[in-house]
Each structure stands twice: as C-alpha cells, then as structure tokens.
Write an enzyme that holds these catalytic residues in place. Sequence first.
Site, PDB file in Angstrom:
ATOM      1  N   ASP A 269      -1.930   1.002   7.280  1.00 58.00           N
ATOM      2  CA  ASP A 269      -1.256   0.839   5.984  1.00 58.00           C
ATOM      3  C   ASP A 269      -0.820  -0.617   5.774  1.00 58.00           C
ATOM      4  O   ASP A 269      -0.905  -1.142   4.666  1.00 58.00           O
ATOM      5  CB  ASP A 269      -0.025   1.747   5.899  1.00 58.00           C
TER       6      ASP A 269
ATOM      7  N   GLU B 185      -2.013  -1.840  -4.510  1.00 57.50           N
ATOM      8  CA  GLU B 185      -3.292  -1.145  -4.642  1.00 57.50           C
ATOM      9  C   GLU B 185      -3.181  -0.105  -5.744  1.00 57.50           C
ATOM     10  O   GLU B 185      -2.222   0.646  -5.837  1.00 57.50           O
ATOM     11  CB  GLU B 185      -3.684  -0.484  -3.310  1.00 57.50           C
TER      12      GLU B 185
ATOM     13  N   ASP C 173       0.867  -1.183   0.000  1.00 59.86           N
ATOM     14  CA  ASP C 173       0.000   0.000   0.000  1.00 59.86           C
ATOM     15  C   ASP C 173       0.902   1.231   0.000  1.00 59.86           C
ATOM     16  O   ASP C 173       1.359   1.673   1.053  1.00 59.86           O
ATOM     17  CB  ASP C 173      -0.899  -0.019   1.247  1.00 59.86           C
TER      18      ASP C 173
END
EC number: 3.1.21.10
Lengths: 169, 169
Positions: A140, A68, A8
């Site tokens: 995160d 992502e 991420d």
Amino acid sequence: MQRIIGIDPGSLRTGYGIIEADSAGRLRHITHGCVNVSGRPFLERIAAIHRGLRQVLQDFAPQSAAVEQVFLARNADSALKLGQARGAALVALLEQDLPVCEYTALQIKKATVGAGHADKTQVEHMVRRLLGVHEAIQADAADALACAICHAHSAGTQQFWQSREIVGR
Amino acid sequence: MQRIIGIDPGSLRTGYGIIEADSAGRLRHITHGCVNVSGRPFLERIAAIHRGLRQVLQDFAPQSAAVEQVFLARNADSALKLGQARGAALVALLEQDLPVCEYTALQIKKATVGAGHADKTQVEHMVRRLLGVHEAIQADAADALACAICHAHSAGTQQFWQSREIVGR
C-alpha cells in the site's frame, strides 16, 4: 523543490508516501507508511484514517497531494467501504487546502514501470529503484509512493515549476 | 434535553436535521437543511460537504449524531460516490468527538411512520407531524430529521438519560 504526498486509500490500510521532486525531475524519498485500521469498529476506522493522515501532513508538510482514482470496485458493498475510507482521506488533504490530483492505476503504472499492465511486485521494485530505497516497501505504501512519482512527472506538476520560474523572474 | 443531529448523506445533497428530545420523549424541531454540492467538481464536493456540516455543528452544537446506514447501493460506481460523501460527513461528526449511531432505513421508517415499508412522502408527513413543522420539508432534510427522531427513541438514547439520572443524584 516540491514535496508531494501520494495516498493509496483503503478501508483496512491507507498507504502514504512522501517524496520531493526538483524542477529537473530528480526524486528524493522522504518517508512512507500505512495507517492500519483493521480490527476496529467501522466508525473508529474512518476517524483513525482522517486523524492518521492529518498527523502525517502536520509532520511532513507536503505542498501537493496525489490520490489513486478508483474506477472499479469488486462490488457495491466493498465500494461503499472503500468510498468512505477514501472520503475520510480526501478530507484530511482538502481541509489543509492542499491541491489534490487524482490518477488512474494505469497512469501510475505507466509513470513508474512504463507499462500499464505491471503487477504490484514490479511497481514496488521500480519505486525502490527510482527512489533509491533498499528495504522492501509494503504494497500500500509502495502504491502511494508510485502515485506521488506519477504526480511529480505529470503536466500539472510541470506547470507548478513553470509558474515558479515566472514568479522567480 | 439532548440535542441530536440526523444526517442523510448523499454525493449531491447531504440532508441534516436537528431536534431536541427530553427524557419524557418529547421532541422539538430546531433546524433542518441541505448541503447542496451538485454542479461542482467531485473533490470540491467532498470538501464542501465536510465544511458545510462542520459549520452546522458549530452553529447548533448537537450532543449526538445519527446517520442513516446504507446497505445497498444501486451499483459499485454510485456506491463509491456515496461512500466518499458519507466518509466526509462522518469525519465532520467524528472529529468533534460526537457519539455517532447508525440506523437502517427500516429502523428509521419504523420509528417515524411505524411501518418499515413507508415511502418518502409518508416519512416527510410524519416528521412534520411529530415535530410540528407546517411547511414542506425537502426529502433529504426530512430523512435526516427522521434519523434524528429514530435516535431519540433508541435504546442508546434511553441509556443517555439513565446515566444522566444517576449522575444527577
């Protein structure tokens, strides 16, 4: 067994999470963490994200990566910062010749919580349940693990197992 | 003699230009070109920018780098793309421990054309004059050379020479 790293990316903190998935879809938590680069000059941050992830890849040797995908940033300025962080993270993965897949936030939430409108608390809760992690996971890193879980359940990963079965015959 | 690489990052074409500058401010053109990644899938582009610039650094061994600083992208989407390309380019420079300086378009135009409102044609014209290049230079490479020229004239580069003189005594 396939070892997957989820990422991420962020300009201040880049979360990572590593899991193992077997052909029956069983998941195992390996590690998670954050490359925290806040408080440093911008160029040092970019270098530190790349270096930090490269170290994680060396230490845990995943076989594939899931990142992502960002569609909408708040504004052009934050998009530019996030983009550079993401570029540094991608280079760390790509230079190892890791196959990299990108998933949208919607895909990731559906894969973990089962609904596209889940909030961060729900994602973290389900990631812990799915991986049997008892301690709280930083947002995160939880998102990164969710991304890895999404990859484990994706069509591409199913193909990985199918091709293995063919090879294994 | 200091060898400087200038970079103009872009998600389709990343221009580079290498010059040498001596302590008297004399400039010499070494090479220029573009890493053209258009027409490829996005992740391949990011990998190719990094790989392409790493090759240029290996081939020409510059001692410092100058990169155009981007303040305003057209919108969040193009900022995100440009950002990732720029991140990949920066990693190529930073992982070689090259000192990297960033310059605004205004600084670069002032250093080459003498005026902040110069257009691309004027920049290319002056870059060719300053470096004694007779052939036309593609816009991205001309911008990269302009960035390197700006760096050669900057305070930081003057300090480089002063520190060398002290070391040389």
